[in-house]
Design a protein around this motif. Structure first.
Motif, PDB file in Angstrom:
ATOM      1  N   ALA A  67       0.976  -1.122   0.046  1.00  0.00           N
ATOM      2  CA  ALA A  67       0.051   0.101  -0.021  1.00  0.00           C
ATOM      3  C   ALA A  67       0.952   1.302   0.043  1.00  0.00           C
ATOM      4  O   ALA A  67       1.964   1.090   0.530  1.00  0.00           O
ATOM      5  CB  ALA A  67      -0.876   0.059   1.252  1.00  0.00           C
ATOM      6  N   ARG A  68       0.184   2.387  -0.649  1.00  0.00           N
ATOM      7  CA  ARG A  68       1.274   3.649  -0.545  1.00  0.00           C
ATOM      8  C   ARG A  68       0.539   4.636   0.138  1.00  0.00           C
ATOM      9  O   ARG A  68      -0.729   4.669   0.275  1.00  0.00           O
ATOM     10  CB  ARG A  68       1.082   4.220  -2.176  1.00  0.00           C
ATOM     11  N   HIS A  69       1.458   5.164   0.876  1.00  0.00           N
ATOM     12  CA  HIS A  69       0.457   6.531   1.811  1.00  0.00           C
ATOM     13  C   HIS A  69       1.362   7.678   1.304  1.00  0.00           C
ATOM     14  O   HIS A  69       2.468   7.988   1.222  1.00  0.00           O
ATOM     15  CB  HIS A  69       1.000   6.026   3.205  1.00  0.00           C
ATOM     16  N   ASP A  70       0.544   8.720   1.446  1.00  0.00           N
ATOM     17  CA  ASP A  70       1.149  10.140   1.213  1.00  0.00           C
ATOM     18  C   ASP A  70       2.175  10.766   1.874  1.00  0.00           C
ATOM     19  O   ASP A  70       3.102  11.132   1.603  1.00  0.00           O
ATOM     20  CB  ASP A  70      -0.167  10.952   1.152  1.00  0.00           C
ATOM     21  N   LYS A  71       2.243  10.135   3.187  1.00  0.00           N
ATOM     22  CA  LYS A  71       3.252  10.857   4.212  1.00  0.00           C
ATOM     23  C   LYS A  71       4.460  10.097   3.806  1.00  0.00           C
ATOM     24  O   LYS A  71       5.612  10.771   4.213  1.00  0.00           O
ATOM     25  CB  LYS A  71       2.812  10.606   5.439  1.00  0.00           C
ATOM     26  N   ASP A  72       4.680   9.116   3.013  1.00  0.00           N
ATOM     27  CA  ASP A  72       5.947   8.707   2.622  1.00  0.00           C
ATOM     28  C   ASP A  72       6.333   8.882   0.949  1.00  0.00           C
ATOM     29  O   ASP A  72       7.255   8.673   0.679  1.00  0.00           O
ATOM     30  CB  ASP A  72       5.737   6.936   2.646  1.00  0.00           C
ATOM     31  N   ASP A  73       5.598   9.856   0.553  1.00  0.00           N
ATOM     32  CA  ASP A  73       5.901  10.166  -0.882  1.00  0.00           C
ATOM     33  C   ASP A  73       7.164  10.980  -1.054  1.00  0.00           C
ATOM     34  O   ASP A  73       7.693  11.019  -2.098  1.00  0.00           O
ATOM     35  CB  ASP A  73       4.786  11.025  -1.470  1.00  0.00           C
ATOM     36  N   TRP A  74       7.791  11.616   0.122  1.00  0.00           N
ATOM     37  CA  TRP A  74       8.859  12.361  -0.118  1.00  0.00           C
ATOM     38  C   TRP A  74      10.199  11.336  -0.534  1.00  0.00           C
ATOM     39  O   TRP A  74      11.076  11.900  -1.113  1.00  0.00           O
ATOM     40  CB  TRP A  74       9.348  13.089   1.415  1.00  0.00           C
ATOM     41  N   MET A  75       9.874   9.956  -0.049  1.00  0.00           N
ATOM     42  CA  MET A  75      11.018   9.331  -0.665  1.00  0.00           C
ATOM     43  C   MET A  75      11.148   9.044  -2.136  1.00  0.00           C
ATOM     44  O   MET A  75      12.263   8.958  -2.571  1.00  0.00           O
ATOM     45  CB  MET A  75      10.662   7.789   0.075  1.00  0.00           C
ATOM     46  N   ASP A  76      10.015   9.028  -2.672  1.00  0.00           N
ATOM     47  CA  ASP A  76       9.980   9.078  -4.100  1.00  0.00           C
ATOM     48  C   ASP A  76      10.389  10.366  -4.945  1.00  0.00           C
ATOM     49  O   ASP A  76      10.786  10.351  -6.074  1.00  0.00           O
ATOM     50  CB  ASP A  76       8.536   8.523  -4.744  1.00  0.00           C
ATOM     51  N   GLN A  77      10.072  11.294  -4.054  1.00  0.00           N
ATOM     52  CA  GLN A  77      10.318  12.733  -4.742  1.00  0.00           C
ATOM     53  C   GLN A  77      12.106  13.067  -4.678  1.00  0.00           C
ATOM     54  O   GLN A  77      12.395  14.079  -5.170  1.00  0.00           O
ATOM     55  CB  GLN A  77       9.755  13.762  -3.863  1.00  0.00           C
ATOM     56  N   LEU A  78      12.580  12.360  -3.930  1.00  0.00           N
ATOM     57  CA  LEU A  78      14.293  12.546  -3.955  1.00  0.00           C
ATOM     58  C   LEU A  78      14.660  12.139  -5.390  1.00  0.00           C
ATOM     59  O   LEU A  78      14.622  11.156  -5.823  1.00  0.00           O
ATOM     60  CB  LEU A  78      14.881  11.545  -3.078  1.00  0.00           C
ATOM     61  N   PRO A  79      15.564  12.845  -6.076  1.00  0.00           N
ATOM     62  CA  PRO A  79      16.157  12.490  -7.206  1.00  0.00           C
ATOM     63  C   PRO A  79      17.239  11.589  -7.013  1.00  0.00           C
ATOM     64  O   PRO A  79      17.837  11.357  -6.103  1.00  0.00           O
ATOM     65  CB  PRO A  79      16.926  13.713  -7.437  1.00  0.00           C
ATOM     66  N   GLY A  80      17.507  10.698  -8.112  1.00  0.00           N
ATOM     67  CA  GLY A  80      18.375   9.627  -8.088  1.00  0.00           C
ATOM     68  C   GLY A  80      18.306   8.484  -8.723  1.00  0.00           C
ATOM     69  O   GLY A  80      16.991   8.197  -9.054  1.00  0.00           O
TER      70      GLY A  80
END
Length: 238
Positions: A67-80
């Motif tokens: 499951a995906r949760h909005d509060k963890d989306d910052w991990m996907d927003q990191l470039p790399g």
């Protein structure tokens, strides 16, 4: 037999021919027909059952999707192009994570021609390494009790993991992120409040407002470790 005439099978006739001197009773005819139809039905059921079993065995289970949760989306927003997360629970492991994270960046630059922005690294500070996620101001204010909460014997006036070439300050400028455990922060706030006579809620809010550069609070360090792996980060436990 007349040519072209249709021949119909009559069970009672067949039975009578087996013993022509003994007439076939109606009850025997019904018994024979009942057994005939029952056998045919059993064969059909077995065939259908075998087909259903084969279909069941061939159906592969659907792959697991977390499951995906909005509060963890910052991990996907990191470039790399590559992702790594370090799990730290005490002072030595936090220090090793800083060293290994720096080595990972260096090796990717020199051997692969990648930039620091091509690498996403998260260092999770939880349990007794949580204190290293607070800036120098908190260490200057709560020296001794914060040092004890962090497993240190001495009471430095600054974050002992902040300065230096592989310290938090330097690595944050290279893009490394720090996830600070909220549950452990609350526990530390209680210890500091008991040592200083302060208020736990007030100190907890103060600690949250004074994180290291690129630091962010997460609900729990162990949760951040789980969510990072579900989003493609490789786990390293020094």
């Amino acid at each position: 037999m007349i040519k072209g005439q249709e021949i119909k099978f009559r069970p009672e006739v067949a039975m009578s021919k087996m013993n022509p001197k003994q007439p076939v009773a109606p009850s025997e005819r019904r018994s024979f027909l009942a057994r005939f139809h029952t056998g045919a039905a059993s064969i059909a059921a077995l065939a259908l059952g075998a087909t259903a079993m084969a279909q069941t065995k061939s159906a592969a289970p659907a792959p697991f999707e977390p499951a995906r949760h909005d509060k963890d989306d910052w991990m996907d927003q990191l470039p790399g192009k590559h992702r790594m997360v370090f799990d730290t629970t005490n002072n030595p492991r936090f220090g090793d994570a800083l060293l290994f994270a720096n080595n990972f960046l260096t090796a990717n630059r020199t051997d692969y021609g990648l930039q620091n922005s091509d690498i996403a690294i998260i260092v999770v500070a939880r349990h007794t390494s949580t204190g290293f996620g607070f800036n120098d101001a908190m260490w200057a204010k709560y020296g001794t009790p914060l040092a004890l909460a962090s497993g240190l014997d001495s009471a430095p006036k600054t974050n002992p993991r902040s300065a230096g070439g592989t310290g938090v300050e330097a690595l944050s400028k290279l893009g490394i992120q720090f996830a600070i455990c909220a549950m452990a922060t609350r526990r530390i706030a209680g210890q500091l409040a008991q040592a200083t006579g302060g208020n736990t809620d007030t100190i907890n809010a103060e600690l949250i407002a004074n994180l290291v550069p690129n630091g962010r609070m997460v609900s729990a360090g162990i949760v951040a470790i789980n969510r990072a792996q579900e989003r493609g980060y490789t786990l390293v436990t020094p």
